[in-house]
Design an enzyme around this catalytic site. Structure first.
Site, PDB file in Angstrom:
ATOM      1  CB  SER A 149      -0.763  -0.157   0.806  1.00 15.87           C
ATOM      2  OG  SER A 149      -1.626   1.572   1.453  1.00 15.87           O
ATOM      3  CG  MET A 166     -11.129   2.992   2.521  1.00 17.85           C
ATOM      4  SD  MET A 166      -9.119   2.846   3.313  1.00 17.85           S
ATOM      5  CE  MET A 166      -8.564   3.446   1.926  1.00 17.85           C
ATOM      6  CG  ASP A 212      -5.982  -3.103   3.048  1.00 17.74           C
ATOM      7  OD1 ASP A 212      -5.035  -2.395   4.311  1.00 17.74           O
ATOM      8  OD2 ASP A 212      -6.802  -1.851   2.559  1.00 17.74           O
ATOM      9  CG  HIS A 238      -4.007  -1.621  -1.385  1.00 21.10           C
ATOM     10  ND1 HIS A 238      -5.190  -2.791  -1.717  1.00 21.10           N
ATOM     11  CD2 HIS A 238      -4.193  -0.586  -0.448  1.00 21.10           C
ATOM     12  CE1 HIS A 238      -6.205  -2.058  -1.076  1.00 21.10           C
ATOM     13  NE2 HIS A 238      -5.066  -1.280  -0.601  1.00 21.10           N
ATOM     14  CG  HIS A 287      -9.130   0.368  -0.127  1.00 21.25           C
ATOM     15  ND1 HIS A 287      -8.714  -0.097   0.847  1.00 21.25           N
ATOM     16  CD2 HIS A 287     -10.520   0.084  -0.372  1.00 21.25           C
ATOM     17  CE1 HIS A 287      -9.202  -0.237   2.111  1.00 21.25           C
ATOM     18  NE2 HIS A 287     -10.711  -0.315   1.397  1.00 21.25           N
ATOM     19  CG  MET A 340     -12.008  -2.852   5.253  1.00 21.64           C
ATOM     20  SD  MET A 340     -10.771  -2.269   4.063  1.00 21.64           S
ATOM     21  CE  MET A 340      -9.113  -1.633   6.176  1.00 21.64           C
ATOM     22  N   GLY A 393      -2.990   3.750   8.178  1.00 22.00           N
ATOM     23  CA  GLY A 393      -1.943   2.829   7.973  1.00 22.00           C
ATOM     24  C   GLY A 393      -1.291   3.048   9.327  1.00 22.00           C
ATOM     25  CG  ASP A 411      -4.804   2.596   1.189  1.00 20.56           C
ATOM     26  OD1 ASP A 411      -5.682   1.241   0.744  1.00 20.56           O
ATOM     27  OD2 ASP A 411      -4.150   1.701   1.256  1.00 20.56           O
ATOM     28  CG  MET A 470      -8.367   7.131   2.396  1.00 17.75           C
ATOM     29  SD  MET A 470      -6.842   7.013   4.468  1.00 17.75           S
ATOM     30  CE  MET A 470      -6.299   5.359   4.182  1.00 17.75           C
TER      31      MET A 470
HETATM   32  C1  DX5 Z   1      -5.870   1.278   6.163  1.00 19.82           C
HETATM   33  C2  DX5 Z   1      -4.841   0.989   4.605  1.00 19.82           C
HETATM   34  C3  DX5 Z   1      -4.449  -0.083   4.462  1.00 19.82           C
HETATM   35  C4  DX5 Z   1      -3.266   0.182   4.631  1.00 19.82           C
HETATM   36  C5  DX5 Z   1      -2.754  -0.540   5.436  1.00 19.82           C
HETATM   37  O1  DX5 Z   1      -7.234   2.257   5.801  1.00 19.82           O
HETATM   38  O2  DX5 Z   1      -6.862   0.535   3.225  1.00 19.82           O
HETATM   39  O3  DX5 Z   1      -4.298  -0.356   2.876  1.00 19.82           O
HETATM   40  O4  DX5 Z   1      -2.669   1.182   4.308  1.00 19.82           O
HETATM   41  O5  DX5 Z   1      -1.157  -0.402   5.806  1.00 19.82           O
HETATM   42  P1  DX5 Z   1      -0.632  -1.480   7.147  1.00 19.82           P
HETATM   43  O6  DX5 Z   1      -0.426  -2.054   6.277  1.00 19.82           O
HETATM   44  O7  DX5 Z   1       0.485  -0.849   7.975  1.00 19.82           O
HETATM   45  O8  DX5 Z   1      -1.325  -1.621   8.138  1.00 19.82           O
HETATM   46 ZN    ZN Z   2      -6.543  -0.486   1.396  1.00 21.58          ZN
END
Ligand code: DX5
Ligand code: ZN
Length: 229
Positions: free
Chosen positions: A12, A72, A176, A37, A70, A141, A148, A39, A41
């Protein structure tokens, strides 16, 4: 994008250097990443903001393999075409992002991308039951989305239930949140094949010192494949 159930590591870029995404994507692929990946948001569905379709389009030429986006965000539907046009191979929307996940999944496939559905820790496996023939991926999830580096929440019961529901269908199970060599084996044994990892991949390295990325990716893959089991 062909289908298989081999373990795939999807770093990610939430844990990458945001000023250097192109080089970071190239570095993780050169070091063995299978998917990248991404993310997205919105500060509304989740309490954090990252970036949108323009950034995805900018990094796309730096990714040879699968760009796994992904979302969010809520609402999702007004932005699907923009993320597809940005070159997303997989677009994953949250089951919790609105009242019309069925319509959202239809729209993702209609835009030419693979359709993923993400389930927050509080959402049961049964949420995908009416949707099984319209998804290419289910993202489990293992943290509450938004950041992260959070602690892994054990969802192995849900992963097993999803694996049974999916049967022979070509649907990936992606995990994830909080994936590292310790948790990778647990989720792989339960039936996961795509492992997203942010902090556990990017720690210790950089685009100009990428060897730690390779070491970290190999450690997760070997753990998931049961090398040390
Ligand atoms: C969380 C994200 C993840 C995140 C994972 O909302 O969707 O993809 O980056 O990070 P780690 O591996 O550090 O938990
Ligand atoms: Zn993610």
């Amino acid at each position: 994008m062909s289908f298989d159930r081999k373990i795939k590591i999807a770093p990610s870029i939430l844990a990458a250097d945001f000023a250097n995404f192109g080089a970071e994507c190239e570095a993780i692929e050169a070091q063995g990443a299978d998917w990248v990946h991404v993310d997205v948001m919105d500060g509304h569905f989740v309490p954090n903001i990252t970036f949108g379709p323009a950034t995805c389009a900018a990094i796309r030429p730096h990714i040879k393999g699968v760009m796994d986006v992904h979302l969010m965000i809520s609402p999702v539907d007004p932005y699907i075409d923009a993320f597809a046009a940005a070159g997303a191979d997989v677009i994953t929307a949250h089951a919790e992002a609105g009242p019309h996940i069925h319509r959202t999944l239809q729209a993702i496939r209609a835009a030419g991308a693979k359709a993923g559905i993400a389930l927050n820790p509080g959402t049961p496996a049964s949420a995908i039951e009416p949707l099984l023939d319209m998804i290419d991926l289910v993202c489990v999830m293992t943290v509450n989305p938004g950041f992260g580096g959070q602690k892994f929440i054990d969802m192995t019961g849900k992963i097993r239930a999803l694996r049974a529901l999916i049967g022979d269908r070509p649907v990936h199970i992606e995990i994830d949140g909080g994936v590292d060599p310790n948790t990778a084996l647990l989720v792989a044994r339960a039936g996961a094949d795509v492992l997203v990892a942010g902090s556990a991949v990017f720690r210790g390295g950089s685009a100009s010192n990428p060897d730690p990325y390779g070491t970290n990716i190999r450690a997760i893959r070997e753990a998931a494949e049961g090398v040390y089991a």
